[in-house]
Design a protein around this motif. Structure first.
Motif, mmCIF file in Angstrom:
data_model
loop_
_atom_site.group_PDB
_atom_site.id
_atom_site.type_symbol
_atom_site.label_atom_id
_atom_site.label_comp_id
_atom_site.label_asym_id
_atom_site.label_seq_id
_atom_site.Cartn_x
_atom_site.Cartn_y
_atom_site.Cartn_z
ATOM 1 N N LYS A 51 0.826 -1.209 0.000
ATOM 2 C CA LYS A 51 0.000 0.000 0.000
ATOM 3 C C LYS A 51 0.861 1.259 0.000
ATOM 4 C CE LYS A 51 -3.961 2.048 2.324
ATOM 5 N NZ LYS A 51 -4.945 1.891 3.409
ATOM 6 N N CYS A 52 1.958 1.246 0.757
ATOM 7 C CA CYS A 52 2.845 2.412 0.820
ATOM 8 C C CYS A 52 3.483 2.737 -0.530
ATOM 9 C CB CYS A 52 3.939 2.195 1.865
ATOM 10 S SG CYS A 52 3.339 2.358 3.551
ATOM 11 N N ALA A 53 3.518 1.789 -1.428
ATOM 12 C CA ALA A 53 4.136 2.007 -2.734
ATOM 13 C C ALA A 53 3.201 2.661 -3.745
ATOM 14 C CB ALA A 53 4.652 0.671 -3.283
ATOM 15 N N THR A 54 1.959 2.915 -3.369
ATOM 16 C CA THR A 54 0.970 3.441 -4.310
ATOM 17 C C THR A 54 1.437 4.703 -5.016
ATOM 18 O OG1 THR A 54 -0.817 2.504 -2.978
ATOM 19 C CG2 THR A 54 -1.429 4.177 -4.593
ATOM 20 N N GLY A 55 1.932 5.683 -4.303
ATOM 21 C CA GLY A 55 2.297 6.978 -4.886
ATOM 22 C C GLY A 55 3.665 7.031 -5.532
ATOM 23 N N LEU A 56 4.320 5.878 -5.668
ATOM 24 C CA LEU A 56 5.685 5.867 -6.193
ATOM 25 C C LEU A 56 5.762 5.635 -7.697
ATOM 26 C CD1 LEU A 56 7.327 3.810 -3.317
ATOM 27 C CD2 LEU A 56 7.225 6.307 -3.593
ATOM 28 N N ALA A 57 4.645 5.503 -8.345
ATOM 29 C CA ALA A 57 4.628 5.222 -9.779
ATOM 30 C C ALA A 57 5.104 6.422 -10.592
ATOM 31 C CB ALA A 57 3.210 4.846 -10.218
ATOM 32 N N GLY A 58 5.728 6.122 -11.714
ATOM 33 C CA GLY A 58 6.103 7.160 -12.671
ATOM 34 C C GLY A 58 7.022 8.215 -12.105
ATOM 35 N N GLY A 59 8.019 7.802 -11.353
ATOM 36 C CA GLY A 59 8.974 8.767 -10.819
ATOM 37 C C GLY A 59 8.422 9.571 -9.660
ATOM 38 N N ILE A 60 7.547 8.994 -8.899
ATOM 39 C CA ILE A 60 6.862 9.534 -7.724
ATOM 40 C C ILE A 60 5.712 10.442 -8.167
ATOM 41 C CG2 ILE A 60 6.998 10.813 -5.556
ATOM 42 C CD1 ILE A 60 9.903 9.890 -5.315
ATOM 43 N N GLY A 61 4.522 9.966 -7.905
ATOM 44 C CA GLY A 61 3.319 10.733 -8.221
ATOM 45 C C GLY A 61 3.131 10.989 -9.703
ATOM 46 N N ILE A 62 3.586 10.074 -10.525
ATOM 47 C CA ILE A 62 3.603 10.148 -11.993
ATOM 48 C C ILE A 62 4.169 11.473 -12.514
ATOM 49 C CG2 ILE A 62 1.904 8.325 -12.372
ATOM 50 C CD1 ILE A 62 -0.171 10.500 -13.066
ATOM 51 N N THR A 64 7.409 11.845 -13.208
ATOM 52 C CA THR A 64 8.564 11.386 -13.996
ATOM 53 C C THR A 64 9.855 12.097 -13.613
ATOM 54 O OG1 THR A 64 8.369 12.835 -15.954
ATOM 55 C CG2 THR A 64 7.081 10.780 -15.968
ATOM 56 N N LYS A 65 9.826 12.955 -12.623
ATOM 57 C CA LYS A 65 11.026 13.698 -12.219
ATOM 58 C C LYS A 65 11.883 12.911 -11.236
ATOM 59 C CE LYS A 65 10.117 17.412 -14.548
ATOM 60 N NZ LYS A 65 10.837 17.689 -15.767
ATOM 61 N N GLY A 66 11.319 11.905 -10.610
ATOM 62 C CA GLY A 66 12.041 11.161 -9.586
ATOM 63 C C GLY A 66 12.532 9.810 -10.066
ATOM 64 N N THR A 67 12.988 9.048 -9.121
ATOM 65 C CA THR A 67 13.500 7.708 -9.368
ATOM 66 C C THR A 67 12.377 6.795 -9.843
ATOM 67 O OG1 THR A 67 15.169 8.026 -7.661
ATOM 68 C CG2 THR A 67 14.676 5.754 -8.245
ATOM 69 N N CYS A 68 12.710 5.908 -10.770
ATOM 70 C CA CYS A 68 11.745 4.935 -11.292
ATOM 71 C C CYS A 68 11.080 4.177 -10.142
ATOM 72 C CB CYS A 68 12.477 3.961 -12.219
ATOM 73 S SG CYS A 68 11.450 2.595 -12.810
ATOM 74 N N GLY A 69 9.778 4.082 -10.190
ATOM 75 C CA GLY A 69 9.038 3.375 -9.151
ATOM 76 C C GLY A 69 9.401 1.911 -9.044
ATOM 77 N N ALA A 70 9.757 1.290 -10.155
ATOM 78 C CA ALA A 70 10.161 -0.122 -10.104
ATOM 79 C C ALA A 70 11.446 -0.277 -9.297
ATOM 80 C CB ALA A 70 10.336 -0.679 -11.512
ATOM 81 N N LEU A 71 12.359 0.658 -9.418
ATOM 82 C CA LEU A 71 13.583 0.630 -8.617
ATOM 83 C C LEU A 71 13.253 0.815 -7.144
ATOM 84 C CD1 LEU A 71 16.609 0.702 -7.983
ATOM 85 C CD2 LEU A 71 16.666 3.047 -8.847
ATOM 86 N N SER A 116 20.381 5.581 -16.410
ATOM 87 C CA SER A 116 19.872 6.408 -15.322
ATOM 88 C C SER A 116 18.827 5.628 -14.520
ATOM 89 C CB SER A 116 19.206 7.656 -15.897
ATOM 90 O OG SER A 116 18.597 8.423 -14.881
ATOM 91 N N PRO A 117 18.638 6.005 -13.249
ATOM 92 C CA PRO A 117 17.527 5.458 -12.479
ATOM 93 C C PRO A 117 16.306 6.387 -12.465
ATOM 94 C CG PRO A 117 19.051 6.516 -10.982
ATOM 95 C CD PRO A 117 19.612 6.687 -12.381
ATOM 96 N N ILE A 118 16.393 7.501 -13.179
ATOM 97 C CA ILE A 118 15.351 8.528 -13.151
ATOM 98 C C ILE A 118 14.308 8.245 -14.229
ATOM 99 C CG2 ILE A 118 14.883 11.022 -13.309
ATOM 100 C CD1 ILE A 118 16.647 10.113 -10.885
ATOM 101 N N CYS A 119 13.052 8.301 -13.847
ATOM 102 C CA CYS A 119 11.949 7.925 -14.731
ATOM 103 C C CYS A 119 12.004 8.628 -16.085
ATOM 104 C CB CYS A 119 10.615 8.189 -14.029
ATOM 105 S SG CYS A 119 9.166 7.723 -14.997
ATOM 106 N N HIS A 120 12.067 9.948 -16.098
ATOM 107 C CA HIS A 120 11.996 10.645 -17.384
ATOM 108 C C HIS A 120 13.217 10.339 -18.260
ATOM 109 C CE1 HIS A 120 14.746 14.178 -16.993
ATOM 110 N NE2 HIS A 120 14.518 14.012 -15.708
#
Length: 172
Positions: A51-62, A64-71, A116-120
């Motif tokens: 549940k805590c991982a919900t907002g981590l998609a798409g580089g945090i909150g979709i 794309t500026k943050g780290t890939c949610g899969a990482l 890179s580990p960054i979504c975008h």
């Protein structure tokens, strides 16, 4: 015996990839898609962590500026097994340093594969551009470009496999 173990490990890694890929394709949310797969295949299911991982998609909150949610989801899973516990927050055994090492190892896989580990930046590598996933028109373009068909689904699948490789090596 070693061949049997290798065959067994390869089946586990393939299952991790395929389940994570399918989760991302069907349900979306890279962190949760990866977590669901590794929790189901490797064990240690924890609903709160999921549940805590919900907002981590798409580089945090979709964003794309943050780290890939899969990482991030992969690091969360590895820490569920190898991280320090709150009751031992002082950590005189320095358990947290093992977690840091495993997190770096997973991050290195992303850097080796995607630069890179960054979504975008990962998106730029696999799509040739990045998308503002929070913008409905851009999200639609992302989908048309294969975002949940074969692009981000493959990122999540590979990440689940890498988590499995790290986990199996540590458990050996």
């Amino acid at each position: 015996m070693i061949r049997d173990k290798l065959s067994s490990d390869n089946k586990i890694l393939e299952k991790l990839h395929d389940l994570a890929f399918q989760n991302e394709k069907e349900f979306h949310g890279c962190a949760q898609s990866l977590l669901a797969a590794v929790q189901d295949v490797l064990g240690m299911a924890d609903e709160s962590v999921f549940k805590c991982a919900t907002g981590l998609a798409g580089g945090i909150g979709i964003s794309t500026k943050g780290t890939c949610g899969a990482l991030i989801g992969g690091v969360m899973f590895l820490n569920l097994r190898y991280g320090r516990e709150r009751k031992n927050i002082s950590d005189p055994e320095r358990i947290r340093f093992k977690s840091y090492q495993l997190a770096r190892r997973l991050q290195q896989k992303f850097i080796q594969e995607y630069g890179s580990p960054i979504c975008h930046e990962i998106q730029e590598k696999i799509f040739g551009r990045s998308y503002k996933l929070y913008d409905p028109a851009e999200f639609e373009e992302f989908e048309r470009a294969g975002g949940h068909d074969d692009k981000c689904t493959e990122v999540v699948g590979k990440a689940a496999r890498w988590v499995g490789e790290i986990f199996l090596k540590e458990e050996a």
